[in-house]
Design a protein around this motif. Structure first.
Motif, PDB file in Angstrom:
ATOM      1  N   ILE A  33      -5.447  22.034  61.386  1.00 62.06           N
ATOM      2  CA  ILE A  33      -4.435  21.018  61.097  1.00 62.06           C
ATOM      3  C   ILE A  33      -3.059  21.495  61.566  1.00 62.06           C
ATOM      4  CG2 ILE A  33      -3.316  19.697  59.266  1.00 62.06           C
ATOM      5  CD1 ILE A  33      -5.895  19.822  57.707  1.00 62.06           C
ATOM      6  N   SER A  34      -2.801  22.778  61.429  1.00 62.05           N
ATOM      7  CA  SER A  34      -1.518  23.339  61.844  1.00 62.05           C
ATOM      8  C   SER A  34      -1.294  23.152  63.342  1.00 62.05           C
ATOM      9  CB  SER A  34      -1.461  24.824  61.481  1.00 62.05           C
ATOM     10  OG  SER A  34      -0.274  25.407  61.961  1.00 62.05           O
ATOM     11  N   TRP A  35      -2.293  23.518  64.156  1.00 68.37           N
ATOM     12  CA  TRP A  35      -2.164  23.360  65.602  1.00 68.37           C
ATOM     13  C   TRP A  35      -2.086  21.886  65.982  1.00 68.37           C
ATOM     14  CZ3 TRP A  35      -0.288  26.543  68.752  1.00 68.37           C
ATOM     15  CH2 TRP A  35      -0.532  27.914  68.651  1.00 68.37           C
ATOM     16  N   LEU A  36      -2.780  21.021  65.235  1.00 66.10           N
ATOM     17  CA  LEU A  36      -2.749  19.587  65.536  1.00 66.10           C
ATOM     18  C   LEU A  36      -1.346  19.023  65.324  1.00 66.10           C
ATOM     19  CD1 LEU A  36      -4.637  17.233  66.344  1.00 66.10           C
ATOM     20  CD2 LEU A  36      -4.890  16.729  63.909  1.00 66.10           C
ATOM     21  N   LEU A  37      -0.718  19.400  64.207  1.00 63.52           N
ATOM     22  CA  LEU A  37       0.636  18.919  63.930  1.00 63.52           C
ATOM     23  C   LEU A  37       1.646  19.454  64.949  1.00 63.52           C
ATOM     24  CD1 LEU A  37       0.803  19.168  60.030  1.00 63.52           C
ATOM     25  CD2 LEU A  37       0.945  17.083  61.406  1.00 63.52           C
ATOM     26  N   ILE A  38       1.498  20.721  65.297  1.00 67.56           N
ATOM     27  CA  ILE A  38       2.426  21.305  66.268  1.00 67.56           C
ATOM     28  C   ILE A  38       2.261  20.653  67.638  1.00 67.56           C
ATOM     29  CG2 ILE A  38       2.981  23.422  67.524  1.00 67.56           C
ATOM     30  CD1 ILE A  38       2.347  24.978  64.985  1.00 67.56           C
ATOM     31  N   SER A  39       1.005  20.411  68.039  1.00 70.18           N
ATOM     32  CA  SER A  39       0.762  19.791  69.344  1.00 70.18           C
ATOM     33  C   SER A  39       1.323  18.379  69.402  1.00 70.18           C
ATOM     34  CB  SER A  39      -0.740  19.777  69.648  1.00 70.18           C
ATOM     35  OG  SER A  39      -1.257  21.088  69.736  1.00 70.18           O
ATOM     36  N   TYR A  40       1.093  17.607  68.341  1.00 71.03           N
ATOM     37  CA  TYR A  40       1.592  16.230  68.345  1.00 71.03           C
ATOM     38  C   TYR A  40       3.108  16.179  68.233  1.00 71.03           C
ATOM     39  CZ  TYR A  40      -2.899  13.852  68.338  1.00 71.03           C
ATOM     40  OH  TYR A  40      -4.118  13.348  68.707  1.00 71.03           O
ATOM     41  N   SER A  41       3.697  17.143  67.547  1.00 67.49           N
ATOM     42  CA  SER A  41       5.165  17.181  67.502  1.00 67.49           C
ATOM     43  C   SER A  41       5.743  17.448  68.887  1.00 67.49           C
ATOM     44  CB  SER A  41       5.633  18.246  66.511  1.00 67.49           C
ATOM     45  OG  SER A  41       5.322  19.553  66.970  1.00 67.49           O
ATOM     46  N   MET A  42       5.063  18.281  69.680  1.00 67.05           N
ATOM     47  CA  MET A  42       5.532  18.533  71.038  1.00 67.05           C
ATOM     48  C   MET A  42       5.306  17.313  71.938  1.00 67.05           C
ATOM     49  SD  MET A  42       6.890  21.488  70.967  1.00 67.05           S
ATOM     50  CE  MET A  42       7.381  21.106  69.271  1.00 67.05           C
ATOM     51  N   MET A  43       4.228  16.559  71.669  1.00 70.81           N
ATOM     52  CA  MET A  43       4.015  15.316  72.431  1.00 70.81           C
ATOM     53  C   MET A  43       5.152  14.337  72.185  1.00 70.81           C
ATOM     54  SD  MET A  43       0.994  15.622  73.971  1.00 70.81           S
ATOM     55  CE  MET A  43      -0.575  16.502  73.817  1.00 70.81           C
ATOM     56  N   ILE A  44       5.578  14.228  70.926  1.00 67.29           N
ATOM     57  CA  ILE A  44       6.709  13.350  70.601  1.00 67.29           C
ATOM     58  C   ILE A  44       7.975  13.845  71.282  1.00 67.29           C
ATOM     59  CG2 ILE A  44       8.161  12.506  68.716  1.00 67.29           C
ATOM     60  CD1 ILE A  44       5.720  12.672  66.894  1.00 67.29           C
ATOM     61  N   LYS A  45       8.178  15.151  71.278  1.00 70.68           N
ATOM     62  CA  LYS A  45       9.390  15.726  71.877  1.00 70.68           C
ATOM     63  C   LYS A  45       9.450  15.463  73.383  1.00 70.68           C
ATOM     64  CE  LYS A  45      10.837  19.454  69.927  1.00 70.68           C
ATOM     65  NZ  LYS A  45      12.183  19.051  69.405  1.00 70.68           N
ATOM     66  N   MET A  46       8.291  15.477  74.053  1.00 74.85           N
ATOM     67  CA  MET A  46       8.264  15.233  75.495  1.00 74.85           C
ATOM     68  C   MET A  46       8.208  13.755  75.846  1.00 74.85           C
ATOM     69  SD  MET A  46       5.870  18.222  77.115  1.00 74.85           S
ATOM     70  CE  MET A  46       4.431  17.796  76.137  1.00 74.85           C
ATOM     71  N   GLY A  47       7.784  12.913  74.885  1.00 71.61           N
ATOM     72  CA  GLY A  47       7.682  11.483  75.161  1.00 71.61           C
ATOM     73  C   GLY A  47       6.374  11.082  75.799  1.00 71.61           C
ATOM     74  N   ALA A  48       5.293  11.804  75.476  1.00 72.78           N
ATOM     75  CA  ALA A  48       3.980  11.434  76.005  1.00 72.78           C
ATOM     76  C   ALA A  48       3.490  10.162  75.324  1.00 72.78           C
ATOM     77  CB  ALA A  48       2.979  12.572  75.771  1.00 72.78           C
ATOM     78  N   ALA A  49       2.713   9.369  76.034  1.00 71.94           N
ATOM     79  CA  ALA A  49       2.156   8.149  75.454  1.00 71.94           C
ATOM     80  C   ALA A  49       1.163   8.523  74.350  1.00 71.94           C
ATOM     81  CB  ALA A  49       1.455   7.333  76.544  1.00 71.94           C
ATOM     82  N   PRO A  50       1.143   7.783  73.236  1.00 71.27           N
ATOM     83  CA  PRO A  50       1.856   6.538  72.925  1.00 71.27           C
ATOM     84  C   PRO A  50       3.201   6.747  72.237  1.00 71.27           C
ATOM     85  CG  PRO A  50       0.221   6.946  71.239  1.00 71.27           C
ATOM     86  CD  PRO A  50       0.138   8.102  72.197  1.00 71.27           C
ATOM     87  N   PHE A  51       3.788   7.952  72.353  1.00 72.65           N
ATOM     88  CA  PHE A  51       5.081   8.241  71.724  1.00 72.65           C
ATOM     89  C   PHE A  51       6.227   8.155  72.736  1.00 72.65           C
ATOM     90  CE2 PHE A  51       1.809  11.179  69.935  1.00 72.65           C
ATOM     91  CZ  PHE A  51       1.576  10.479  68.759  1.00 72.65           C
ATOM     92  N   ASN A  52       6.111   7.240  73.685  1.00 69.34           N
ATOM     93  CA  ASN A  52       7.052   7.193  74.809  1.00 69.34           C
ATOM     94  C   ASN A  52       8.136   6.140  74.678  1.00 69.34           C
ATOM     95  OD1 ASN A  52       4.661   5.389  75.246  1.00 69.34           O
ATOM     96  ND2 ASN A  52       5.938   4.664  76.916  1.00 69.34           N
ATOM     97  N   THR A  53       8.105   5.318  73.618  1.00 69.99           N
ATOM     98  CA  THR A  53       9.025   4.183  73.531  1.00 69.99           C
ATOM     99  C   THR A  53      10.478   4.631  73.486  1.00 69.99           C
ATOM    100  OG1 THR A  53       7.301   3.030  72.278  1.00 69.99           O
ATOM    101  CG2 THR A  53       9.496   2.045  72.292  1.00 69.99           C
ATOM    102  N   TRP A  54      10.751   5.716  72.786  1.00 65.74           N
ATOM    103  CA  TRP A  54      12.134   6.171  72.641  1.00 65.74           C
ATOM    104  C   TRP A  54      12.746   6.607  73.969  1.00 65.74           C
ATOM    105  CZ3 TRP A  54      13.645  11.086  73.974  1.00 65.74           C
ATOM    106  CH2 TRP A  54      12.633  12.039  74.149  1.00 65.74           C
ATOM    107  N   MET A  55      11.919   7.125  74.869  1.00 64.96           N
ATOM    108  CA  MET A  55      12.457   7.605  76.145  1.00 64.96           C
ATOM    109  C   MET A  55      13.035   6.473  76.987  1.00 64.96           C
ATOM    110  SD  MET A  55       9.837  10.530  77.494  1.00 64.96           S
ATOM    111  CE  MET A  55      10.895  10.898  78.874  1.00 64.96           C
ATOM    112  N   ILE A  56      12.421   5.304  76.909  1.00 63.22           N
ATOM    113  CA  ILE A  56      12.853   4.186  77.744  1.00 63.22           C
ATOM    114  C   ILE A  56      14.244   3.709  77.341  1.00 63.22           C
ATOM    115  CG2 ILE A  56      12.176   1.950  78.651  1.00 63.22           C
ATOM    116  CD1 ILE A  56      10.219   4.294  79.173  1.00 63.22           C
TER     117      ILE A  56
END
Length: 321
Positions: A81-104
């Protein structure tokens, strides 16, 4: 932000934060480096417009949420769970889909220099952290490829098109997280292409596609932009073809033919909206003799030659080694 010394101070502090994040072996120091780079980049986003203020606030909120998720993952007792949260937090930070709306929405309020930093340099620490987990997420890669390719088709703003292109290329990098040398090479080549393209767009004062059609720029300048966009498409013999070659060779070694098919099909979509950016501008000058034009701007000449000649040189060095 009019003082050059202030800009240089924040720029140096941001680079120090990125280096601290990439070189540290402690989670707290990695988090501290991310926060230093964040707090140094936000003042650089300031300019005299409402959009820049809105963009800086949105950027700060999204990056704070991702940092909070990272801290939550650091204190979790369960490793998975720890690695999952860290990985998804980095996805949000980079703006990977589906967390890309803020970048636009953030990209519209940025200058080309700040947009380049957000789309390239700031992705180094998150990609390195994901690389630590040695895990790949094919679904996130596929979503980034499809979102970046399809959502860019109906855009007229060059900043939004470059942002969706960055999301698309992020899908390639997420497939190479286990191979450190490959994704670093990919990011370096992509950053070089993005820098040359943005420098040219800033020189020509282009923010929307219709400005490319009705601008009074010389044909040779538009031809240089065409060459830069060819490189972004990944067409041979431009340097962008090396990026496509790296990922295709890696996927062939892994026997992931489905991923190769998705990458090729989405690459056709990205090529369409890149060609749409410059095709109409040449239609107004279709009767001019392109071979008789002289390259007067040395910067445009050097960038064009670099884009066209680096790919054959790199492939030759690869065959020799």
């Amino acid at each position: 932000m009019n003082t050059n010394s202030t800009k240089m101070t924040f720029m140096n502090t941001m680079m120090i934060g990125i280096m601290v994040s990439m070189c540290s072996n402690s989670w707290m120091m990695i988090w501290a480096g991310l926060e230093i780079s964040l707090m140094s980049f936000i003042p650089l986003m300031e300019k005299e417009s409402v959009l820049s203020t809105e963009s800086s606030i949105k950027y700060f909120i999204v990056q704070s949420i991702s940092s909070s998720m990272m801290i939550l993952g650091m204190i979790m007792s369960t490793k998975k769970i720890s690695w999952l949260l860290i990985s998804y937090s980095m996805m949000i930070k980079m703006g990977a889909a589906p967390f890309n709306t803020w970048m636009i929405s953030v990209s519209e309020g940025l200058t080309y220099l700040n947009l380049f930093i957000m789309l390239s340099i700031s992705k180094l620490p998150p990609m390195m952290i994901i690389n630590y987990s040695m895990t790949e997420n094919p679904m996130m890669s596929i979503l980034s490829l499809i979102t970046g390719a399809m959502m860019g088709l109906n855009q007229t703003s060059t900043r939004k098109i470059l942002t969706y292109s960055s999301i698309y290329n992020l899908g390639f990098m997420l497939m190479m997280t286990k191979s450190t040398s490959n994704w670093i090479s990919f990011l370096m080549i992509y950053s070089l292409m993005l820098l040359m393209t943005m420098m040219l767009m800033k020189t020509l004062s282009i923010s929307y596609i219709n400005q490319m059609s009705f601008s009074n720029q010389k044909t040779i300048n538009k031809l240089s932009l065409w060459i830069m966009l060819m490189s972004m498409m990944g067409l041979p013999p431009s340097i962008g073809f090396i990026n496509k070659l790296i990922i295709i060779e890696l996927m062939i070694q892994k026997s992931q033919m489905v991923m190769i098919t998705i990458m090729i099909l989405t690459s056709l979509l990205t090529s369409f909206y890149y060609m749409r950016m410059t095709f109409s501008s040449f239609m107004f000058q279709s009767m001019s003799m392109k071979w008789q034009m002289k390259m007067n701007n040395k910067m445009l000449l050097s960038m064009s030659m670099m884009s066209m000649m680096l790919s054959p040189m790199m492939m030759t060095l690869k065959c020799i080694s």
